[in-house]
Write an enzyme that holds these catalytic residues in place. Structure first.
Site, PDB file in Angstrom:
ATOM      1  N   GLU A 148       9.277   0.947   6.447  1.00 22.68           N
ATOM      2  CA  GLU A 148       9.564   2.446   7.301  1.00 22.68           C
ATOM      3  C   GLU A 148       8.586   3.558   7.007  1.00 22.68           C
ATOM      4  OE1 GLU A 148       8.193   1.270  10.810  1.00 22.68           O
ATOM      5  OE2 GLU A 148       8.966  -0.269  11.245  1.00 22.68           O
ATOM      6  N   GLU A 176       7.756   7.654  13.443  1.00 18.79           N
ATOM      7  CA  GLU A 176       8.594   6.532  12.327  1.00 18.79           C
ATOM      8  C   GLU A 176       9.314   7.862  11.207  1.00 18.79           C
ATOM      9  OE1 GLU A 176       7.490   4.071  11.179  1.00 18.79           O
ATOM     10  OE2 GLU A 176       5.654   3.803  13.192  1.00 18.79           O
ATOM     11  N   THR A 228       5.248  -1.361  18.400  1.00 16.16           N
ATOM     12  CA  THR A 228       4.505   0.152  17.849  1.00 16.16           C
ATOM     13  C   THR A 228       3.299  -0.709  17.363  1.00 16.16           C
ATOM     14  OG1 THR A 228       6.251  -1.215  15.753  1.00 16.16           O
ATOM     15  CG2 THR A 228       6.053   0.771  17.348  1.00 16.16           C
ATOM     16  N   ASP A 243       1.973  -3.959   8.804  1.00 16.89           N
ATOM     17  CA  ASP A 243       3.518  -3.660   8.856  1.00 16.89           C
ATOM     18  C   ASP A 243       4.258  -3.966   9.728  1.00 16.89           C
ATOM     19  OD1 ASP A 243       2.124  -3.270   6.600  1.00 16.89           O
ATOM     20  OD2 ASP A 243       3.538  -1.245   5.987  1.00 16.89           O
ATOM     21  N   GLU A 244       4.118  -2.934  11.409  1.00 14.96           N
ATOM     22  CA  GLU A 244       4.578  -3.550  12.285  1.00 14.96           C
ATOM     23  C   GLU A 244       4.512  -5.168  12.660  1.00 14.96           C
ATOM     24  OE1 GLU A 244       6.367  -1.287  12.342  1.00 14.96           O
ATOM     25  OE2 GLU A 244       5.331   0.797  12.565  1.00 14.96           O
ATOM     26  N   GLU A 251       9.071  -2.959  17.635  1.00 13.32           N
ATOM     27  CA  GLU A 251       7.915  -3.355  16.399  1.00 13.32           C
ATOM     28  C   GLU A 251       6.938  -3.878  17.376  1.00 13.32           C
ATOM     29  OE1 GLU A 251       8.601  -3.175  13.133  1.00 13.32           O
ATOM     30  OE2 GLU A 251      10.387  -2.436  13.189  1.00 13.32           O
ATOM     31  N   TRP A 296       1.023  -0.913   0.036  1.00 16.28           N
ATOM     32  CA  TRP A 296      -0.028   0.023   0.006  1.00 16.28           C
ATOM     33  C   TRP A 296       0.925   1.176  -0.054  1.00 16.28           C
ATOM     34  CZ3 TRP A 296       0.507   3.930   4.028  1.00 16.28           C
ATOM     35  CH2 TRP A 296       1.048   2.857   4.910  1.00 16.28           C
ATOM     36  N   HIS A 313       7.123  -7.586  10.713  1.00 14.94           N
ATOM     37  CA  HIS A 313       7.951  -6.537  11.403  1.00 14.94           C
ATOM     38  C   HIS A 313       8.600  -7.281  12.114  1.00 14.94           C
ATOM     39  CE1 HIS A 313       7.742  -2.913   8.853  1.00 14.94           C
ATOM     40  NE2 HIS A 313       7.770  -3.282   8.117  1.00 14.94           N
ATOM     41  N   HIS A 367       5.687   4.816   6.752  1.00 15.44           N
ATOM     42  CA  HIS A 367       4.482   5.334   7.915  1.00 15.44           C
ATOM     43  C   HIS A 367       5.112   6.396   7.854  1.00 15.44           C
ATOM     44  CE1 HIS A 367       5.131   0.674   9.290  1.00 15.44           C
ATOM     45  NE2 HIS A 367       4.953   1.055   8.092  1.00 15.44           N
TER      46      HIS A 367
HETATM   47 FE   LIG Z   1       7.939  -1.609  11.670  1.00 14.31          FE
HETATM   48 FE   LIG Z   2       6.797   2.218  11.231  1.00 15.19          FE
END
Ligand SMILES: [Fe+2]
Ligand SMILES: [Fe+2]
Length: 325
Positions: free
Chosen positions: A112, A77, A168, A197-198, A165, A34, A201, A115
């Protein structure tokens, strides 16, 4: 299998294939990612002003604490370039650009970077933020730098990133839930994307540590213990506002996060317990004497933290951040 005398450099080298697999499994390609533009008004369209008006109307009802948390998250971020340079200083990571380690670092950074872009653009359009103040805080964080207390050690660094991670993931997910409750579905969707996403990760970094435990359990256990003794500090710890003494802003930011339940001291304990479970600390074998002691220490922490958290009151002091218009 690697034996007792193994050095960190050897373990990191030995893991290259594994990191390559996680890169493919847990990072997305550019084509399937995205982008901030998918979620925010498109300035090339006639409908742009109408869309911005809608965004601003939705943002009007967001609470002060939620905005404060969003700004702090955005600054964190946006300080991404310094996290990438921090990753590059980890001792023993192969510097060959084609190494899976370097591919991971670049791929992770690239994910990242979206973000900060997404959150920054949203906040700008919302009309509720003093952008100059926020931008100054980002510049401060990048210029000041920070000490995450990992001593450039890969084992400590991946304990740190596993923890951070996960934290977050939790906080962006909670912001999404609160934004939805306060009537902003677009912001909720945006933070939901970031949280997802986090989560990937966190999964990858936890897998890196699990892999190290296979090869070098005692040293990995000692690194885990050391990071928990020092306590995990978020990069936002070093955040500051123009004209405000360093160290003050972060306290008010965490108070806001605690008040609205975005990130609390109970979460710190839960994350630690999650890592203990994930890395099967209780049933680890092949630990030397020091490693055993480190394990005992870490296993005792969640109960200790819980007792402290029970005595803590939710902070009630309201603070006026320079970031919020
Ligand atoms: Fe992350
Ligand atoms: Fe992030």
């Amino acid at each position: 299998m690697i034996t007792a005398a193994t050095s960190r450099v050897e373990v990191i080298k030995w893991m290259e294939g594994f990191v390559g697999e996680k890169f493919t499994e847990l990072l997305k390609t550019v084509e399937e990612s995205w982008q901030p533009a998918d979620l925010l008004p498109d300035a090339t369209l006639e409908t742009f002003f109408e869309e911005v008006k809608d965004l601003r109307e939705r943002a009007r009802d967001l609470s002060y604490d939620l905005l404060a948390v969003l700004v702090g998250d955005t600054i964190t971020e946006e300080a991404l370039p310094s996290y990438e340079s921090w990753l590059m200083t980890i001792k023993g990571l192969p510097q060959d650009p084609d190494s899976p380690w370097m591919k991971w670092n670049r791929g992770w950074t690239a994910e990242e970077n979206r973000h900060g872009d997404a959150l920054n653009r949203y906040l700008y359009l919302s009309g509720r933020i003093n952008m100059r103040e926020m931008e100054a805080s980002t510049q401060y964080l990048l210029a000041d730098g920070f000490d995450l207390q990992t001593d450039m050690d890969p084992y400590r660094s991946f304990v740190y990133t596993s923890f951070q991670e996960t934290a977050t993931n939790i906080s962006h997910r909670r912001v999404a839930q609160i934004a939805k409750k306060q009537g902003d579905n677009v912001l909720a969707k945006l933070c939901g994307h970031v949280a997802a996403d986090e989560a990937r990760h966190a999964k990858a970094y936890k897998a890196f540590v699990s892999k190290i435990f296979e090869a070098d359990p005692s040293e990995m256990m000692l690194a885990f213990e050391d990071m928990m003794r020092k306590k995990i500090v978020m990069p936002a710890h070093y955040m500051r506002e123009l004209g405000v003494d360093i160290g003050k802003t972060f306290g008010h930011f965490t108070d806001a996060a605690q008040r609205i339940g975005v990130y609390t001291s109970a979460d710190y304990t839960d994350i630690l317990q999650g890592l203990i479970d994930e890395w099967k600390i209780e049933t680890l074998t092949d630990l030397n004497e020091q490693g055993e002691r480190a394990r005992d220490y870490v296993l005792g922490l969640p109960a200790r933290f819980k007792r402290v958290a029970e005595r803590m009151k939710a902070p009630s002091l309201e603070y006026k951040f320079r970031w919020i218009a």
